[in-house]
Write an enzyme that holds these catalytic residues in place. Structure first.
Site, PDB file in Angstrom:
ATOM      1  N   GLU A 170       0.867  -1.182   0.000  1.00 17.32           N
ATOM      2  CA  GLU A 170       0.000   0.000   0.000  1.00 17.32           C
ATOM      3  C   GLU A 170       0.906   1.235   0.000  1.00 17.32           C
ATOM      4  O   GLU A 170       1.883   1.256   0.738  1.00 17.32           O
ATOM      5  CB  GLU A 170      -0.891   0.036   1.240  1.00 17.32           C
ATOM      6  CG  GLU A 170      -1.892   1.178   1.163  1.00 17.32           C
ATOM      7  CD  GLU A 170      -2.892   1.207   2.330  1.00 17.32           C
ATOM      8  OE1 GLU A 170      -2.764   0.406   3.264  1.00 17.32           O
ATOM      9  OE2 GLU A 170      -3.776   2.059   2.280  1.00 17.32           O
ATOM     10  N   GLY A 209       2.770   2.421  10.848  1.00 17.56           N
ATOM     11  CA  GLY A 209       2.521   1.630  12.054  1.00 17.56           C
ATOM     12  C   GLY A 209       2.383   0.147  11.758  1.00 17.56           C
ATOM     13  O   GLY A 209       3.041  -0.687  12.383  1.00 17.56           O
ATOM     14  N   ALA A 210       1.536  -0.178  10.800  1.00 12.06           N
ATOM     15  CA  ALA A 210       1.293  -1.581  10.470  1.00 12.06           C
ATOM     16  C   ALA A 210       0.483  -1.658   9.185  1.00 12.06           C
ATOM     17  O   ALA A 210       0.002  -0.628   8.702  1.00 12.06           O
ATOM     18  CB  ALA A 210       0.529  -2.260  11.595  1.00 12.06           C
ATOM     19  N   MET A 211       0.336  -2.873   8.665  1.00 12.74           N
ATOM     20  CA  MET A 211      -0.341  -3.029   7.385  1.00 12.74           C
ATOM     21  C   MET A 211      -1.227  -4.271   7.372  1.00 12.74           C
ATOM     22  O   MET A 211      -0.812  -5.357   7.755  1.00 12.74           O
ATOM     23  CB  MET A 211       0.725  -3.099   6.276  1.00 12.74           C
ATOM     24  CG  MET A 211       0.162  -3.258   4.892  1.00 12.74           C
ATOM     25  SD  MET A 211      -0.855  -1.831   4.421  1.00 12.74           S
ATOM     26  CE  MET A 211      -2.037  -2.636   3.365  1.00 12.74           C
ATOM     27  N   GLU A 212      -2.448  -4.062   6.878  1.00  7.10           N
ATOM     28  CA  GLU A 212      -3.512  -5.070   6.993  1.00  7.10           C
ATOM     29  C   GLU A 212      -3.526  -6.124   5.891  1.00  7.10           C
ATOM     30  O   GLU A 212      -4.588  -6.679   5.598  1.00  7.10           O
ATOM     31  CB  GLU A 212      -4.865  -4.334   7.008  1.00  7.10           C
ATOM     32  CG  GLU A 212      -5.287  -3.668   5.670  1.00  7.10           C
ATOM     33  CD  GLU A 212      -4.939  -2.200   5.549  1.00  7.10           C
ATOM     34  OE1 GLU A 212      -4.003  -1.740   6.244  1.00  7.10           O
ATOM     35  OE2 GLU A 212      -5.591  -1.502   4.747  1.00  7.10           O
ATOM     36  N   ASN A 213      -2.400  -6.441   5.253  1.00  7.16           N
ATOM     37  CA  ASN A 213      -2.380  -7.452   4.182  1.00  7.16           C
ATOM     38  C   ASN A 213      -3.232  -8.661   4.550  1.00  7.16           C
ATOM     39  O   ASN A 213      -3.176  -9.145   5.672  1.00  7.16           O
ATOM     40  CB  ASN A 213      -0.949  -7.925   3.961  1.00  7.16           C
ATOM     41  CG  ASN A 213       0.037  -6.800   3.955  1.00  7.16           C
ATOM     42  OD1 ASN A 213      -0.081  -5.893   3.166  1.00  7.16           O
ATOM     43  ND2 ASN A 213       0.973  -6.829   4.887  1.00  7.16           N
ATOM     44  N   HIS A 253      -6.932  -2.375  14.962  1.00  4.59           N
ATOM     45  CA  HIS A 253      -7.127  -1.613  13.720  1.00  4.59           C
ATOM     46  C   HIS A 253      -6.874  -2.503  12.493  1.00  4.59           C
ATOM     47  O   HIS A 253      -7.711  -2.586  11.587  1.00  4.59           O
ATOM     48  CB  HIS A 253      -6.181  -0.404  13.720  1.00  4.59           C
ATOM     49  CG  HIS A 253      -6.272   0.453  12.505  1.00  4.59           C
ATOM     50  ND1 HIS A 253      -7.044   1.596  12.455  1.00  4.59           N
ATOM     51  CD2 HIS A 253      -5.705   0.334  11.275  1.00  4.59           C
ATOM     52  CE1 HIS A 253      -6.939   2.131  11.249  1.00  4.59           C
ATOM     53  NE2 HIS A 253      -6.119   1.392  10.518  1.00  4.59           N
ATOM     54  N   GLU A 254      -5.728  -3.176  12.498  1.00  4.96           N
ATOM     55  CA  GLU A 254      -5.401  -4.006  11.323  1.00  4.96           C
ATOM     56  C   GLU A 254      -6.378  -5.169  11.210  1.00  4.96           C
ATOM     57  O   GLU A 254      -6.795  -5.530  10.107  1.00  4.96           O
ATOM     58  CB  GLU A 254      -3.957  -4.524  11.397  1.00  4.96           C
ATOM     59  CG  GLU A 254      -2.898  -3.440  11.562  1.00  4.96           C
ATOM     60  CD  GLU A 254      -3.026  -2.267  10.616  1.00  4.96           C
ATOM     61  OE1 GLU A 254      -3.450  -2.455   9.469  1.00  4.96           O
ATOM     62  OE2 GLU A 254      -2.716  -1.124  11.039  1.00  4.96           O
TER      63      GLU A 254
HETATM   64  N1  0A1 Z   1      -3.208   0.807   5.778  1.00  4.66           N
HETATM   65  C1  0A1 Z   1      -2.322   0.908   6.900  1.00  4.66           C
HETATM   66  C2  0A1 Z   1      -1.381   2.026   6.877  1.00  4.66           C
HETATM   67  C3  0A1 Z   1      -0.278   1.994   5.893  1.00  4.66           C
HETATM   68  C4  0A1 Z   1      -0.327   2.826   4.814  1.00  4.66           C
HETATM   69  C5  0A1 Z   1       0.723   2.933   3.928  1.00  4.66           C
HETATM   70  C6  0A1 Z   1       1.829   2.169   4.188  1.00  4.66           C
HETATM   71  O1  0A1 Z   1       2.917   2.303   3.375  1.00  4.66           O
HETATM   72  C7  0A1 Z   1       2.972   3.349   2.537  1.00  4.66           C
HETATM   73  C8  0A1 Z   1       1.897   1.311   5.253  1.00  4.66           C
HETATM   74  C9  0A1 Z   1       0.812   1.225   6.096  1.00  4.66           C
HETATM   75  C10 0A1 Z   1      -3.180   1.165   8.125  1.00  4.66           C
HETATM   76  O2  0A1 Z   1      -4.067   2.002   8.081  1.00  4.66           O
HETATM   77  O3  0A1 Z   1      -2.929   0.564   9.133  1.00  4.66           O
HETATM   78 ZN    ZN Z   2      -5.795   1.587   8.573  1.00  2.45          ZN
END
Ligand code: 0A1
Ligand code: ZN
Length: 881
Positions: free
Chosen positions: A129, A269-273, A305-306
């Protein structure tokens, strides 16, 4: 200077994708510097596309193309064109589906921007993302392209014994030369920004969760071996979040496996893959001696959140990146409510509003103001903002307030049912809320397109003969860049009335049933609301729970505020009254400082605080909030021209005066609540730590040997990080004789714990001590400092420029020059993080003329730097407008 201004993308230009990718088979032969990617995409022309051309354009950056084939037939050099950001194939089949096969090469080690496939210490991991997938292979990298993914990872068995990707593990095997392979299949269609892979030598803790329909889900958290004893809290938080989402939203987890991996190098912070969340270690790892109470709370919030994104973001995703708040605003709202339910709703709300008002309101009032659904961007990574996230959550909260708990649930049920498996818009979300409740939110939709924080002015008129109270409300919003005129918004205003004896007055409004609290709906620029049958004038408690993200202007005397501090049953407004009271007093001191007058302390504040302290408090965290003064940054946000020195001096003066007036009370509060406890994270233990550390902070301002000993004793004997860090911070901020020794000792004790060393950097960066600038500069040369690690950058450069207004905004401008030098260096390594560091300079209009000039010079230096990234260029150039 850049050669050409980077391109702006507009929401109004959205068109349907020309092609679709139904399924992708990926195979990656992983290695640090030379990873081979083979991608086979099942594609077809999109029947909804109006464009009938046979050209196919895929996004791809920093890739080395090896080969291309359509339906097994290799393409020659004449069949396609490559540019820095695209691969164009002149002719692809129009009438029937086809398979496009691509082979390319990437270098994860060279990828210091941490987007796409990169190296975090020894581990290979991805961040896709918003547009990182195009750095792995050529693709239709946009969120409305949803495909199933089957991924095979091949790697050395010793270096990468663990190979992970989205979905379920479906096969694995051994190869020659000590290599092995694993195949993962994700049955859910998803946009490529949710793709992930991880390869490394990782340890894992495992648990199980039985869903509401009785399915058993395996839960796994992967970390480096040395961190395996710091995962328990994250696992508990995950299980609590899964249960909560079932109970509150009726949402069940869908795959059989949920994995979390903690990495040390991460931009956010983190990523919801899907099924494989990747987290910054900061939001996973916690042990009582290494993490503070607030770290524990943040971990709980981010894990939730994730997890919540699995429904709000993954199952229902965004049509395009302008709709980011669709998933982020809703998911932040969900995590806020979850955290409130886990500990204390009152405290969570106050803390969220504090963040919103100091940071998001500033964004909304500055040159980078944008609506929660922006209408243009140069670099989408610059739009992961407080506005999209935090104001986005406030907008969802307002819908919740207007519809009530049940109405909102009806709306969310309909939203999930209607849009499961789709990529949709913010408008679709609002429509579902409307349709499920048969109400009209057309005016409310303006919150999505209008930038800026509205001001709500309220005048009270009481007619004793008619026994009637009239509230005259008026809303207005100042112009923001590219949006000069503003329209009235639909604002829910929650209200309560309090009698002079402190009891709640019943509210008689129009012909509605009599209630104790009411939500008024302001829809026009000016509106009046009348309340009848009021024998005497009640005290008005307005905007309860901070029911709308507005600046409330209503005249209230200090006596009225003191009354609300005693009697308001709304926990938010009770705290707010205290903040307004101390804020008003601090501002009169600031005026006195600016006129070089003598400072006098207002005793009303002391008597109000004493009164609060005399009551019996169960919730000591809430008591600490009632006793805390507004932060310097909040005070700054209230000033037209920010005077950092006067703010600091006035706040310190008042703090010391309170400490003098209440010294004995603080000493006993400290002694009663100072317990040497480790590993206790219940609300009562957190409350005890919070109140005793606040008491100690007041006492430290007295410069007294006895209290210096309290801090030193606490520092040396602390068994938890909250107490150790609180004591160290007070030692550093005071004239304590053991400052240097303690700082050195802390470093030696914790040098092998990266997240604790981040705190060590941040503490020094935030210090008000006169040495701070030199210290910060020296720390950039410290062996433990590196521009390659975003957490380190944030803890030193971010903390100094965003949380130390006194020294960052030093009159001589050295803070600004320091920032520019570091942003330029960082721009070459990690543009995304570099752009985020520019925030400290964006508020230049709020400072005096000399500082404005220096800040503008700094921004101009950035804009004129050769090879400036579009990330930094966008923030710096827009800030100058
Ligand atoms: N979607 C994630 C946040 C996130 C956005 C961009 C990133 O890299 C550019 C990484 C993480 C969330 O809202 O937790
Ligand atoms: Zn988010």
């Amino acid at each position: 200077m850049r050669e050409a201004s980077p391109q702006t993308i507009y929401l109004k230009d959205y068109t349907f994708p020309e092609y679709l990718i139904d399924s992708v088979e990926l195979s990656l032969v992983l290695s640090e510097e030379d990873t081979r990617v083979v991608s086979k995409m099942m594609m077809q022309k999109n029947p909804d596309s109006e464009n009938r051309e046979s050209l196919l354009e895929l996004a791809g950056e920093e890739l080395e193309l090896i080969s291309l084939a359509i339906d097994g037939k290799a393409l020659s050099d004449d069949d396609y064109q490559l540019s820095e950001e695209h691969l164009q194939i002149a002719e692809v089949p129009q009438e029937q589906p086809f398979i496009l096969a691509i082979e390319n090469k990437i270098n994860p080690k060279a990828n210091t921007a941490l987007e796409g496939l990169y190296l975090s210490k020894q581990m290979l991991c991805t961040q896709c993302e918003a547009q990182g997938f195009r750095k792995i292979t050529y693709f239709l990298d946009r969120p409305d392209i949803m495909s199933t993914f089957k991924t095979t990872l091949i790697a050395d068995k010793d270096k990468y014994p663990v190979l992970l990707s989205n979905g379920n593990k479906v096969a694995e095997g051994e190869l020659q030369n000590n290599r092995h392979w694993v195949t993962w299949e994700d049955p859910f269609k998803k946009p490529c920004y949710l793709f992930a892979l991880v390869a490394g030598d990782l340890s894992c803790i495992e648990d199980k969760f039985v869903t509401m329909s009785g399915r058993e889900i395996s839960l796994q958290i992967f970390v480096e071996a040395e961190d395996i004893d710091k995962c328990e809290h994250a696992m508990d938080s995950l299980k609590n979040a899964m249960r909560w989402d079932e109970q509150v939203y009726g949402r069940e987890y869908d795959l059989d496996l949920y994995m979390i991996v903690a990495v040390s190098h991460f931009n956010m912070g983190a990523m919801e893959n899907k099924g494989l969340n990747i987290f910054n270690t900061k939001f996973v790892l916690a042990r009582p001696d290494t993490a503070t109470d607030s770290d524990y709370e943040h971990i709980e919030g981010v894990i939730a959140h994730e997890y919540f994104h699995n429904w709000t973001g993954n199952r229902v995703t965004c049509r395009d990146w302008f709709q980011l708040s669709l998933k982020e605003g809703f998911t932040v709202f969900r995590d806020q409510e979850f955290s409130g339910d886990q500990t204390s709703k009152a405290i969570k709300r106050i803390e969220d509003v504090k963040l919103l008002r100091t940071r998001q309101f500033a964004e909304d009032a500055g040159p980078l103001a944008h609506p929660i659904r922006p209408d243009s961007y140069i670099e989408i990574n610059n739009f992961y903002t407080l506005t999209v996230y935090e104001k986005g959550a406030e907008v969802v909260r307002m819908i919740h307030t207007l519809l009530g708990v049940e109405g909102f649930r009806r709306g969310s049920d309909l939203y999930f049912q209607r849009h499961d498996g789709q990529a949709v818009t913010c408008d679709d979300f609002v429509s579902a809320m409307e349709d499920a409740n048969a109400i009209d939110l057309s005016l409310f939709r303006r919150w999505y397109s209008q930038a800026g924080t509205p001001e709500l002015s309220v005048k009270q008129v009481y007619d004793s003969e008619q026994q009637c109270l009239t509230l005259e409300m008026q809303q207005s919003s100042s112009p923001t860049p590219r949006q000069q005129t503003k329209k009235p918004l639909h604002i829910p205003v929650k209200l309560g009335l309090i009698n002079s004896d402190g009891t709640t007055e019943k509210i008689n409004y129009q012909s509605r049933p009599v209630v104790e609290e009411i939500v008024l709906e302001l829809k026009q620029e000016k509106q009046t609301f009348e309340f009848n049958n009021l024998a005497s004038k009640p005290v008005v408690s307005l905007l309860r729970g901070f029911s709308a993200p507005v600046v409330l202007k209503m005249e209230q005397s200090l006596e009225e505020l003191a009354f609300l501090v005693r009697h308001d049953s709304d926990t938010f407004n009770r705290w707010e009254a205290g903040q307004k009271m101390s804020g008003t007093i601090i501002f009169s001191l600031i005026e006195a400082i600016q006129k070089s007058e003598q400072l006098k302390f207002n005793n009303l504040l002391l008597s109000s605080l004493s009164h609060v302290l005399q009551q019996d408090w169960e919730d000591l965290s809430y008591l600490s909030l009632l006793l805390s003064l507004p932060d310097e940054s909040y005070l700054a946000s209230q000033m037209k021209i920010i005077d950092v020195e006067a703010i600091h001096e006035a706040r310190e003066f008042i703090k010391k005066s309170i400490a003098e007036g209440l010294e004995s009370v603080f000493v006993s509060l400290y002694k009663q609540n100072h317990k040497d406890e480790s590993g206790c994270f219940d609300a009562a233990a957190i409350g005890r730590r919070r109140i005793k550390n606040l008491a100690l902070s007041y006492l430290s301002s007295l410069d007294n040997q006895q209290f210096y000993e309290f801090s030193e004793q606490q520092y040396h004997t602390a068994k938890n990080m909250t107490d150790q860090l609180a004591a160290l911070s007070l030692i550093i901020e005071s004239k304590h004789p053991s400052k240097e020794i303690c700082l050195q000792q802390f470093y030696e004790q914790w040098q092998h714990e990266a997240l604790v060393i981040d705190k060590w950097f941040a503490l020094q960066a935030c210090s008000r001590s006169s040495q701070t600038f030199d210290t910060v500069k020296t720390l950039t040369q410290h062996s433990a400092f590196s521009l390659n690690n975003p957490n380190r950058v944030r803890s030193l450069i971010g903390a100094f420029s965003q949380s130390n207004q006194l020294h960052f905004h030093a009159e001589n401008g050295q803070g600004y020059q320091f920032l520019v030098e570091n942003v330029i260096a960082l721009n070459r390594i990690n543009p995304q993080v570099a752009a985020r560091m520019v925030v400290g300079l964006t508020q230049w209009k709020r400072f005096d003329y000399e500082r404005q000039q220096k800040m503008k010079t700094a921004l101009n230096q950035l804009v004129n730097t050769a090879e400036i990234s579009k990330d930094v260029f966008e923030v710096a150039s827009k800030s100058l407008l």
